[in-house]
Write a protein that holds these residues in place. Sequence first.
Motif, mmCIF file in Angstrom:
data_model
loop_
_atom_site.group_PDB
_atom_site.id
_atom_site.type_symbol
_atom_site.label_atom_id
_atom_site.label_comp_id
_atom_site.label_asym_id
_atom_site.label_seq_id
_atom_site.Cartn_x
_atom_site.Cartn_y
_atom_site.Cartn_z
ATOM 1 N N TRP A 101 1.591 8.651 8.963
ATOM 2 C CA TRP A 101 2.434 9.854 9.002
ATOM 3 C C TRP A 101 2.887 10.139 10.436
ATOM 4 O O TRP A 101 3.922 10.792 10.632
ATOM 5 C CB TRP A 101 1.674 11.048 8.446
ATOM 6 N N GLU A 102 2.125 9.675 11.419
ATOM 7 C CA GLU A 102 2.505 9.854 12.819
ATOM 8 C C GLU A 102 3.246 8.642 13.371
ATOM 9 O O GLU A 102 3.723 8.669 14.503
ATOM 10 C CB GLU A 102 1.254 10.118 13.663
ATOM 11 N N MET A 103 3.332 7.563 12.584
ATOM 12 C CA MET A 103 3.971 6.338 13.063
ATOM 13 C C MET A 103 5.431 6.224 12.648
ATOM 14 O O MET A 103 6.242 5.657 13.379
ATOM 15 C CB MET A 103 3.196 5.116 12.540
ATOM 16 N N SER A 104 5.754 6.736 11.470
ATOM 17 C CA SER A 104 7.125 6.608 10.967
ATOM 18 C C SER A 104 7.460 7.818 10.112
ATOM 19 O O SER A 104 6.564 8.465 9.559
ATOM 20 C CB SER A 104 7.279 5.307 10.155
ATOM 21 N N PRO A 105 8.723 8.137 9.988
ATOM 22 C CA PRO A 105 9.111 9.306 9.181
ATOM 23 C C PRO A 105 8.882 9.060 7.690
ATOM 24 O O PRO A 105 9.055 7.945 7.195
ATOM 25 C CB PRO A 105 10.595 9.484 9.508
ATOM 26 N N SER A 106 8.496 10.102 6.997
ATOM 27 C CA SER A 106 8.285 10.009 5.558
ATOM 28 C C SER A 106 9.579 10.311 4.808
ATOM 29 O O SER A 106 10.549 10.809 5.374
ATOM 30 C CB SER A 106 7.180 10.974 5.119
ATOM 31 N N VAL A 107 9.568 10.002 3.516
ATOM 32 C CA VAL A 107 10.729 10.212 2.651
ATOM 33 C C VAL A 107 10.305 11.103 1.490
ATOM 34 O O VAL A 107 9.264 10.876 0.867
ATOM 35 C CB VAL A 107 11.282 8.873 2.127
ATOM 36 N N LYS A 108 11.098 12.109 1.215
ATOM 37 C CA LYS A 108 10.853 12.984 0.069
ATOM 38 C C LYS A 108 11.372 12.297 -1.194
ATOM 39 O O LYS A 108 12.546 11.955 -1.281
ATOM 40 C CB LYS A 108 11.529 14.333 0.262
ATOM 41 N N VAL A 109 10.499 12.100 -2.166
ATOM 42 C CA VAL A 109 10.867 11.457 -3.428
ATOM 43 C C VAL A 109 10.831 12.521 -4.522
ATOM 44 O O VAL A 109 9.751 13.006 -4.899
ATOM 45 C CB VAL A 109 9.917 10.290 -3.768
ATOM 46 N N GLN A 110 11.995 12.889 -5.001
ATOM 47 C CA GLN A 110 12.076 13.888 -6.053
ATOM 48 C C GLN A 110 11.623 13.301 -7.393
ATOM 49 O O GLN A 110 11.500 12.086 -7.560
ATOM 50 C CB GLN A 110 13.510 14.405 -6.162
ATOM 51 N N SER A 144 1.457 5.311 1.836
ATOM 52 C CA SER A 144 0.759 6.588 1.714
ATOM 53 C C SER A 144 1.661 7.567 0.985
ATOM 54 O O SER A 144 2.865 7.649 1.265
ATOM 55 C CB SER A 144 0.380 7.153 3.088
ATOM 56 N N ILE A 145 1.087 8.299 0.035
ATOM 57 C CA ILE A 145 1.811 9.291 -0.762
ATOM 58 C C ILE A 145 0.993 10.578 -0.769
ATOM 59 O O ILE A 145 -0.227 10.541 -0.985
ATOM 60 C CB ILE A 145 2.040 8.807 -2.211
ATOM 61 N N ARG A 146 1.682 11.698 -0.562
ATOM 62 C CA ARG A 146 1.027 12.998 -0.604
ATOM 63 C C ARG A 146 1.997 14.031 -1.160
ATOM 64 O O ARG A 146 3.217 13.827 -1.145
ATOM 65 C CB ARG A 146 0.555 13.425 0.790
ATOM 66 N N SER A 147 1.452 15.136 -1.620
ATOM 67 C CA SER A 147 2.273 16.238 -2.133
ATOM 68 C C SER A 147 1.759 17.537 -1.536
ATOM 69 O O SER A 147 0.827 17.549 -0.728
ATOM 70 C CB SER A 147 2.231 16.282 -3.665
ATOM 71 N N ASP A 148 2.353 18.641 -1.969
ATOM 72 C CA ASP A 148 1.935 19.944 -1.461
ATOM 73 C C ASP A 148 0.813 20.546 -2.294
ATOM 74 O O ASP A 148 0.553 21.743 -2.225
ATOM 75 C CB ASP A 148 3.131 20.898 -1.421
ATOM 76 N N GLY A 149 0.139 19.735 -3.082
ATOM 77 C CA GLY A 149 -0.951 20.195 -3.929
ATOM 78 C C GLY A 149 -0.691 19.972 -5.402
ATOM 79 O O GLY A 149 -1.592 20.147 -6.230
ATOM 80 N N ARG A 150 0.514 19.541 -5.734
ATOM 81 C CA ARG A 150 0.846 19.284 -7.130
ATOM 82 C C ARG A 150 0.482 17.848 -7.498
ATOM 83 O O ARG A 150 0.184 17.022 -6.642
ATOM 84 C CB ARG A 150 2.334 19.551 -7.361
ATOM 85 N N PRO A 151 0.495 17.537 -8.797
ATOM 86 C CA PRO A 151 0.120 16.176 -9.209
ATOM 87 C C PRO A 151 1.101 15.122 -8.691
ATOM 88 O O PRO A 151 2.268 15.394 -8.430
ATOM 89 C CB PRO A 151 0.158 16.255 -10.745
ATOM 90 N N ILE A 152 0.582 13.907 -8.555
ATOM 91 C CA ILE A 152 1.380 12.731 -8.188
ATOM 92 C C ILE A 152 1.290 11.739 -9.336
ATOM 93 O O ILE A 152 0.200 11.385 -9.784
ATOM 94 C CB ILE A 152 0.876 12.090 -6.887
ATOM 95 N N GLU A 176 10.062 19.276 -10.677
ATOM 96 C CA GLU A 176 9.197 20.258 -10.017
ATOM 97 C C GLU A 176 8.033 19.610 -9.259
ATOM 98 O O GLU A 176 7.294 20.321 -8.567
ATOM 99 C CB GLU A 176 8.634 21.243 -11.050
ATOM 100 N N PHE A 177 7.872 18.284 -9.397
ATOM 101 C CA PHE A 177 6.732 17.610 -8.776
ATOM 102 C C PHE A 177 7.191 16.514 -7.799
ATOM 103 O O PHE A 177 6.963 15.330 -8.013
ATOM 104 C CB PHE A 177 5.827 16.989 -9.837
ATOM 105 N N PRO A 178 7.858 16.879 -6.700
ATOM 106 C CA PRO A 178 8.217 15.870 -5.692
ATOM 107 C C PRO A 178 6.996 15.500 -4.846
ATOM 108 O O PRO A 178 5.974 16.197 -4.848
ATOM 109 C CB PRO A 178 9.281 16.576 -4.861
ATOM 110 N N PHE A 179 7.113 14.417 -4.119
ATOM 111 C CA PHE A 179 6.064 14.048 -3.169
ATOM 112 C C PHE A 179 6.684 13.333 -1.973
ATOM 113 O O PHE A 179 7.844 12.909 -2.017
ATOM 114 C CB PHE A 179 4.968 13.185 -3.822
#
Length: 283
Positions: free
Chosen positions: A61-70, A90-98, A149-152
């Motif tokens: 996350w500190e090495m390259s920019p992430s992409v928002k996947v709707q 690496s994949i993460r969300s704001d607390g919602r399911p992936i 409603e569940f982007p990551f």
Amino acid sequence: FFFLERVTIPMYLLPLLAAVIHGYQLPPRVAATHAPRRVAVETIRASELTPPPVGPLANIWEMSPSVKVQGNTLKTWDIGKETTERVQLSIRSDGRPINANVELWHTPSYIPTKFSVYTEDGILRPVHAVIETPKHPKTIAVYNKGVMEFPFDANVANTGLDTAYESLADVMPERVQGGRITSYTFGAEVKSVQVLLKTDERNMKAKIELTQGPNQIKQTIEVYASVGYKNPFYAVIQTPGSNNAIRVINQNTVEFPFNAWVLPYETGSESDSEPIMGGGGWM
């Protein structure tokens, strides 16, 4: 006028007297040398030691920019350099399911490895995996199977680190035969668990489950690789809380076993406790 008396000189002093008359010169002075101190020797030896192996994961996350996947969206990362042997996803969300599908594309018609992943909470249990990319051209595809409603956030980067197998080469794996279910239980001090699946030469079809409490499934990963030794699967699974267990299921027939390494990755204390293996059953 001064008169010198005749003096008799002993024979053994004649060489010394001759040296004085002809001009005796001392040999050049050599600077004194001292034996090196033991501390310096130990320092040199320590510098020659092989450094400890580096973990196969990095904070990308500190090495390259992430992409928002709707939701219901496909994103691809083209691995342009032919020399890139592996990448980290690496994949993460704001607390919602992936809920995602991940594929390695070699050509439009050949997918050497792929996996689907579901995690209940993308903050507590994000996805971290290492994808081997031995052939070229190569593209990483990430598809969000969730609704809008569940982007990551997804990130793919070349960390330059060594293979996961090299970091675990001195650990004896567990042989998981086709149809077998193997479970590993970890204490509350274990914050994350690393899982490596690898075959000798055949294909691999496996399922990994993280459970907590009485059979509450928090995360699942289903993996397929056409050649399991060229494209082994490695992931780090976060295990917050207590009563966590990892289940590894070989979904192939008995002719297609694989080796499994399931070990703590991060711990909250200096405990050296080993996972308790159990639940050795069959599907």
